[in-house]
Design an enzyme around this catalytic site. Structure first.
Site, short mmCIF file in Angstrom:
data_model
loop_
_atom_site.label_atom_id
_atom_site.label_comp_id
_atom_site.label_asym_id
_atom_site.label_seq_id
_atom_site.Cartn_x
_atom_site.Cartn_y
_atom_site.Cartn_z
N ARG A 175 -42.21 81.35 42.36
CA ARG A 175 -42.47 80.50 41.18
C ARG A 175 -42.63 79.05 41.63
NH1 ARG A 175 -38.71 80.30 36.69
NH2 ARG A 175 -36.95 80.47 38.11
N ILE A 189 -43.41 75.40 42.94
CA ILE A 189 -43.97 74.92 44.21
C ILE A 189 -43.94 76.04 45.24
CG2 ILE A 189 -43.52 73.36 46.15
CD1 ILE A 189 -42.54 71.27 44.10
N GLY A 226 -34.48 75.83 44.99
CA GLY A 226 -33.66 74.71 44.50
C GLY A 226 -33.47 74.76 43.01
N GLN A 274 -31.57 59.32 41.58
CA GLN A 274 -32.11 59.51 40.22
C GLN A 274 -30.97 59.57 39.21
OE1 GLN A 274 -35.02 59.48 38.67
NE2 GLN A 274 -34.05 60.10 36.74
N TYR A 289 -28.05 66.66 42.74
CA TYR A 289 -29.36 67.02 43.30
C TYR A 289 -29.80 66.02 44.38
CZ TYR A 289 -34.38 68.34 42.98
OH TYR A 289 -35.66 68.75 43.23
N ILE A 344 -43.70 67.08 40.06
CA ILE A 344 -44.77 68.06 40.15
C ILE A 344 -44.77 68.90 38.87
CG2 ILE A 344 -45.74 69.94 41.57
CD1 ILE A 344 -45.48 67.19 43.05
N1 CAA Z 1 -32.43 55.37 33.49
C1 CAA Z 1 -31.57 54.69 32.70
N2 CAA Z 1 -31.00 55.21 31.62
C2 CAA Z 1 -31.30 56.47 31.31
C3 CAA Z 1 -32.19 57.24 32.07
C4 CAA Z 1 -32.77 56.65 33.20
N3 CAA Z 1 -33.63 57.31 34.00
N4 CAA Z 1 -32.28 58.46 31.52
C5 CAA Z 1 -31.49 58.47 30.43
N5 CAA Z 1 -30.91 57.26 30.30
C6 CAA Z 1 -29.99 56.82 29.27
C7 CAA Z 1 -30.34 57.36 27.92
O1 CAA Z 1 -31.30 56.51 27.32
C8 CAA Z 1 -29.02 57.35 27.21
O2 CAA Z 1 -28.72 56.02 26.83
P1 CAA Z 1 -28.03 55.71 25.42
O3 CAA Z 1 -26.71 56.43 25.44
O4 CAA Z 1 -27.89 54.22 25.42
O5 CAA Z 1 -28.98 56.26 24.40
C9 CAA Z 1 -28.05 57.71 28.34
O6 CAA Z 1 -28.70 57.36 29.55
C10 CAA Z 1 -27.74 59.21 28.51
O7 CAA Z 1 -27.80 59.79 27.31
P2 CAA Z 1 -27.01 61.11 26.96
O8 CAA Z 1 -25.56 60.90 27.02
O9 CAA Z 1 -27.61 61.59 25.70
O10 CAA Z 1 -27.39 62.05 28.17
P3 CAA Z 1 -27.33 63.59 28.21
O11 CAA Z 1 -25.97 64.02 28.56
O12 CAA Z 1 -27.96 64.18 26.98
O13 CAA Z 1 -28.27 63.86 29.45
C11 CAA Z 1 -30.29 63.75 30.69
C12 CAA Z 1 -29.65 63.64 29.33
C13 CAA Z 1 -29.85 65.01 31.41
C14 CAA Z 1 -29.89 62.58 31.55
C15 CAA Z 1 -31.81 63.77 30.44
O14 CAA Z 1 -32.18 62.50 30.00
C16 CAA Z 1 -32.62 64.14 31.64
O15 CAA Z 1 -32.83 65.30 31.91
N6 CAA Z 1 -33.14 63.16 32.37
C17 CAA Z 1 -34.07 63.39 33.47
C18 CAA Z 1 -33.38 63.43 34.78
C19 CAA Z 1 -34.45 63.72 35.81
O16 CAA Z 1 -35.35 62.95 36.05
N7 CAA Z 1 -34.36 64.88 36.44
C20 CAA Z 1 -35.37 65.29 37.34
C21 CAA Z 1 -35.68 66.73 37.10
S1 CAA Z 1 -37.12 67.27 37.98
C22 CAA Z 1 -36.64 67.38 39.54
O17 CAA Z 1 -35.51 67.21 39.90
C23 CAA Z 1 -37.71 67.70 40.54
C24 CAA Z 1 -37.83 66.63 41.55
O18 CAA Z 1 -37.42 66.84 42.66
C25 CAA Z 1 -38.54 65.38 41.23
#
Ligand code: CAA
Length: 240
Positions: free
Chosen positions: A12, A14, A84, A141, A147, A180
């Site tokens: 699945r 990548i 992963g 991140q 991670y 990706i």
């Molecule tokens: N930078 C700064 N602040 C951030 C942020 C960021 N990147 N992302 C979220 N926040 C903030 C939100 O705005 C929120 O602020 P407020 O409380 O002031 O509204 C706070 O942080 C977190 O909010 P929550 O308590 O509601 O968070 P949650 O427990 O619901 O978690 C989360 C949400 C899991 C962080 C979700 O936002 C998320 O999934 N974020 C993406 C993380 C990410 O980029 N993961 C990569 C996945 S893909 C991958 O990993 C492949 C790869 O190799 C690239």
């Protein structure tokens, strides 16, 4: 004689693109998967690539699985540690279980995948170890302490293996994909994903095939002197 490649998490995302690219380059390919039998079966049907089910976080399972692949497909010349998972949470909410699951799969999983194939590579004086790291291992991140730690760890692993394997004709390199277009990235809440894409100078997510081509190159004879490197493929999001 065709070389044999093993791709973990290779049915699945990548990993599937990597399995297909290596097959297209003439390798005998075996792909592992952890749990999704249906996806693995349709992948095998579509591609003819054999799939094997085991948990990369478990050393005994990995060793036994690799022995089976070597008996059925051939001695492994190219190993792509790709499997992963994410268990994202802001650090103050991250549980020890979320930490441990990601460490077991993404980091210990690399040890468990490479360690059993390493002696054969040393004996045959050829090997390619390619570990799929991440831009988030390079830059960190939000919500990915677990991670990012594993993906930064991948870079330490290949830099060390490179020094140990160089005289035995083995190279070890990491590929650091950016964001990706896979299920993993699509699982990020849409608003957050849009915000991330807006920070990628290329203005888009990468395609799995764009990572697979990096891996195919690192696996090739042309890449013999590339050892201990990281190839970043992230649309200019970060220069690691
Ligand atoms: N930078 C700064 N602040 C951030 C942020 C960021 N990147 N992302 C979220 N926040 C903030 C939100 O705005 C929120 O602020 P407020 O409380 O002031 O509204 C706070 O942080 C977190 O909010 P929550 O308590 O509601 O968070 P949650 O427990 O619901 O978690 C989360 C949400 C899991 C962080 C979700 O936002 C998320 O999934 N974020 C993406 C993380 C990410 O980029 N993961 C990569 C996945 S893909 C991958 O990993 C492949 C790869 O190799 C690239």
């Amino acid at each position: 004689m065709a070389r044999t490649a093993l791709v973990t998490g290779g049915s699945r995302g990548i990993g599937a693109a990597i399995s297909k690219a290596l097959k297209a380059d003439g390798y005998n390919v075996a792909a592992t998967y952890a749990g999704n039998d249906e996806a693995a079966a349709s992948f095998t049907e579509e591609t003819g690539i054999k799939t094997y089910k085991w948990n990369v976080g478990d050393y005994a399972e990995s060793k036994a699985g690799i022995e089976k692949v070597e008996a059925e497909v051939g001695p492994i010349d190219v190993v792509v540690a790709n499997a992963g998972i994410t268990r994202d949470a802001p650090f103050h909410k991250m549980t020890p279980e979320q930490w441990q699951q990601v460490i077991d799969t993404n980091l210990t999983g690399v040890f468990n995948t490479v360690h059993p194939v390493w002696p054969g590579m040393r004996e045959r004086k050829f090997g390619r170890v390619i570990v799929i790291s991440s831009v988030n291992g390079q830059k960190g991140q939000f919500a990915q302490v677990n991670y990012a730690a594993t993906k930064a760890g991948d870079i330490g692993i290949v830099r060390s293996l490179a020094q140990e394997g160089a005289r035995a004709g083995i190279t070890a390199n990491a590929v650091c994909p950016g964001y990706i277009a896979t299920e993993m990235v699509m699982a990020v809440p849409e608003k957050v994903r849009e915000a991330i894409i807006s920070q990628i100078p290329a203005g888009r997510l990468g395609e799995p095939e764009e990572i697979a081509r990096c891996v195919a190159f690192l696996a090739s004879d042309d890449a013999q002197f590339i050892n201990g490197s990281t190839i970043s493929a992230n649309g200019a999001q970060f220069f690691g």
